[in-house]
Design a protein around this motif. Sequence first.
Motif, PDB file in Angstrom:
ATOM      1  N   GLU A   7       0.841  -1.196   0.000  1.00 34.05           N
ATOM      2  CA  GLU A   7       0.000   0.000   0.000  1.00 34.05           C
ATOM      3  C   GLU A   7       0.880   1.252   0.000  1.00 34.05           C
ATOM      4  OE1 GLU A   7      -1.105   0.926   4.516  1.00 34.05           O
ATOM      5  OE2 GLU A   7      -1.861  -0.980   3.775  1.00 34.05           O
ATOM      6  N   ARG A   8       0.339   2.289  -0.587  1.00 33.27           N
ATOM      7  CA  ARG A   8       1.088   3.555  -0.662  1.00 33.27           C
ATOM      8  C   ARG A   8       0.685   4.449   0.498  1.00 33.27           C
ATOM      9  NH1 ARG A   8       1.137   5.434  -6.898  1.00 33.27           N
ATOM     10  NH2 ARG A   8       2.377   3.720  -7.639  1.00 33.27           N
ATOM     11  N   ARG A   9       1.669   5.019   1.085  1.00 28.90           N
ATOM     12  CA  ARG A   9       1.392   6.007   2.128  1.00 28.90           C
ATOM     13  C   ARG A   9       1.399   7.389   1.498  1.00 28.90           C
ATOM     14  NH1 ARG A   9       5.243   3.864   6.930  1.00 28.90           N
ATOM     15  NH2 ARG A   9       4.077   1.963   7.303  1.00 28.90           N
ATOM     16  N   GLU A  10       0.611   8.312   2.044  1.00 34.85           N
ATOM     17  CA  GLU A  10       0.563   9.664   1.505  1.00 34.85           C
ATOM     18  C   GLU A  10       1.853  10.404   1.849  1.00 34.85           C
ATOM     19  OE1 GLU A  10      -2.818  12.041   2.348  1.00 34.85           O
ATOM     20  OE2 GLU A  10      -4.180  10.342   2.222  1.00 34.85           O
ATOM     21  N   ALA A  11       2.310  11.195   0.883  1.00 34.87           N
ATOM     22  CA  ALA A  11       3.496  12.021   1.126  1.00 34.87           C
ATOM     23  C   ALA A  11       3.118  13.121   2.104  1.00 34.87           C
ATOM     24  CB  ALA A  11       3.986  12.629  -0.187  1.00 34.87           C
ATOM     25  N   PRO A  12       4.079  13.595   2.884  1.00 34.10           N
ATOM     26  CA  PRO A  12       3.748  14.666   3.837  1.00 34.10           C
ATOM     27  C   PRO A  12       3.254  15.910   3.098  1.00 34.10           C
ATOM     28  CG  PRO A  12       6.106  14.152   3.882  1.00 34.10           C
ATOM     29  CD  PRO A  12       5.451  13.203   2.938  1.00 34.10           C
ATOM     30  N   LYS A  13       2.215  16.529   3.626  1.00 33.12           N
ATOM     31  CA  LYS A  13       1.629  17.705   3.003  1.00 33.12           C
ATOM     32  C   LYS A  13       2.521  18.917   3.269  1.00 33.12           C
ATOM     33  CE  LYS A  13      -3.073  16.074   3.373  1.00 33.12           C
ATOM     34  NZ  LYS A  13      -4.395  16.292   3.928  1.00 33.12           N
ATOM     35  N   PRO A  14       2.586  19.830   2.299  1.00 35.03           N
ATOM     36  CA  PRO A  14       3.375  21.036   2.542  1.00 35.03           C
ATOM     37  C   PRO A  14       2.731  21.892   3.628  1.00 35.03           C
ATOM     38  CG  PRO A  14       2.295  21.125   0.389  1.00 35.03           C
ATOM     39  CD  PRO A  14       2.008  19.789   0.985  1.00 35.03           C
ATOM     40  N   MET A  15       3.596  22.610   4.361  1.00 32.39           N
ATOM     41  CA  MET A  15       3.107  23.462   5.433  1.00 32.39           C
ATOM     42  C   MET A  15       2.374  24.651   4.830  1.00 32.39           C
ATOM     43  SD  MET A  15       5.739  24.043   8.546  1.00 32.39           S
ATOM     44  CE  MET A  15       5.236  25.563   9.248  1.00 32.39           C
ATOM     45  N   GLY A  16       1.220  24.953   5.329  1.00 33.61           N
ATOM     46  CA  GLY A  16       0.441  26.067   4.798  1.00 33.61           C
ATOM     47  C   GLY A  16       0.640  27.354   5.576  1.00 33.61           C
ATOM     48  N   GLU A  17       1.493  27.370   6.589  1.00 31.16           N
ATOM     49  CA  GLU A  17       1.709  28.538   7.427  1.00 31.16           C
ATOM     50  C   GLU A  17       3.188  28.877   7.468  1.00 31.16           C
ATOM     51  OE1 GLU A  17       0.310  27.417  11.223  1.00 31.16           O
ATOM     52  OE2 GLU A  17      -1.737  27.075  10.558  1.00 31.16           O
ATOM     53  N   ILE A  18       3.450  30.153   7.642  1.00 33.30           N
ATOM     54  CA  ILE A  18       4.838  30.597   7.790  1.00 33.30           C
ATOM     55  C   ILE A  18       5.153  30.641   9.272  1.00 33.30           C
ATOM     56  CG2 ILE A  18       6.418  32.535   7.450  1.00 33.30           C
ATOM     57  CD1 ILE A  18       4.809  33.322   5.012  1.00 33.30           C
ATOM     58  N   ASN A  19       6.308  30.158   9.636  1.00 32.72           N
ATOM     59  CA  ASN A  19       6.739  30.215  11.023  1.00 32.72           C
ATOM     60  C   ASN A  19       7.160  31.659  11.324  1.00 32.72           C
ATOM     61  OD1 ASN A  19       7.636  29.777  13.566  1.00 32.72           O
ATOM     62  ND2 ASN A  19       9.242  28.298  13.003  1.00 32.72           N
ATOM     63  N   MET A  20       6.403  32.355  12.137  1.00 35.07           N
ATOM     64  CA  MET A  20       6.611  33.777  12.398  1.00 35.07           C
ATOM     65  C   MET A  20       7.664  34.040  13.481  1.00 35.07           C
ATOM     66  SD  MET A  20       4.701  35.371  10.311  1.00 35.07           S
ATOM     67  CE  MET A  20       4.598  36.998  10.966  1.00 35.07           C
ATOM     68  N   THR A  21       8.017  33.072  14.271  1.00 32.45           N
ATOM     69  CA  THR A  21       8.931  33.304  15.391  1.00 32.45           C
ATOM     70  C   THR A  21      10.283  33.859  14.954  1.00 32.45           C
ATOM     71  OG1 THR A  21       7.813  31.532  16.570  1.00 32.45           O
ATOM     72  CG2 THR A  21       9.936  32.238  17.443  1.00 32.45           C
ATOM     73  N   PRO A  22      10.970  33.304  13.948  1.00 27.01           N
ATOM     74  CA  PRO A  22      12.249  33.896  13.547  1.00 27.01           C
ATOM     75  C   PRO A  22      12.100  35.322  12.995  1.00 27.01           C
ATOM     76  CG  PRO A  22      12.017  31.686  12.627  1.00 27.01           C
ATOM     77  CD  PRO A  22      10.715  32.056  13.233  1.00 27.01           C
ATOM     78  N   LEU A  23      11.016  35.574  12.287  1.00 19.73           N
ATOM     79  CA  LEU A  23      10.786  36.908  11.742  1.00 19.73           C
ATOM     80  C   LEU A  23      10.597  37.915  12.868  1.00 19.73           C
ATOM     81  CD1 LEU A  23      10.247  38.696   9.259  1.00 19.73           C
ATOM     82  CD2 LEU A  23       7.843  38.081   9.459  1.00 19.73           C
ATOM     83  N   ILE A  24       9.841  37.562  13.882  1.00 16.55           N
ATOM     84  CA  ILE A  24       9.618  38.453  15.015  1.00 16.55           C
ATOM     85  C   ILE A  24      10.921  38.699  15.764  1.00 16.55           C
ATOM     86  CG2 ILE A  24       8.434  38.664  17.242  1.00 16.55           C
ATOM     87  CD1 ILE A  24       6.079  37.162  15.895  1.00 16.55           C
ATOM     88  N   ASP A  25      11.733  37.668  15.917  1.00 21.14           N
ATOM     89  CA  ASP A  25      13.023  37.823  16.598  1.00 21.14           C
ATOM     90  C   ASP A  25      13.918  38.814  15.856  1.00 21.14           C
ATOM     91  OD1 ASP A  25      12.257  36.048  18.513  1.00 21.14           O
ATOM     92  OD2 ASP A  25      13.357  34.338  17.676  1.00 21.14           O
ATOM     93  N   VAL A  26      13.983  38.702  14.555  1.00 13.30           N
ATOM     94  CA  VAL A  26      14.808  39.617  13.753  1.00 13.30           C
ATOM     95  C   VAL A  26      14.279  41.042  13.865  1.00 13.30           C
ATOM     96  CG1 VAL A  26      15.462  40.205  11.387  1.00 13.30           C
ATOM     97  CG2 VAL A  26      15.618  37.848  12.163  1.00 13.30           C
TER      98      VAL A  26
END
Length: 153
Positions: A7-26
Amino acid sequence: MKFGRLERREAPKPMGEINMTPLIDVMLVLLVIFIIAAPLMGSALKLQLPKSDAAAPSPGARFIALAITPEGDYLLGDEKLDPASMRERLTQLAARQPDAELRLSADQSVPYGKVAQLIGWAQKAGLNRIAFVAETGEASTGADGAPAKAPAR
């Protein structure tokens, strides 16, 4: 022999959100840098008036020529006026030409207070577009404010 499931397993779905923590730190680091640097930049500002290499004003603009002579006399065009008449004429001109530019020429020896007073009269009359007229080219002065001597050739 047993094979595993096919059986085939589904590939991981792309992330639909941007991780804001590094941007806020900068952004916070930049904010701290600007807060520290802002007072240092303000104290480094040194003005040397009345030198000017300003661009020439546009020839097509409507303007009102105003001057203060070394003796402290006010000139509107070529007409010499006393302070009360000057205020009255500025009010009349502002009513006729509210978008006109006021081109102020003041001699270098005129006290700054007189120039500031004239600017106040113009603004009170409704003329808010004020340009300072200066000679083109670099004006050089010595440490004492006197004109510097030309270099020997």
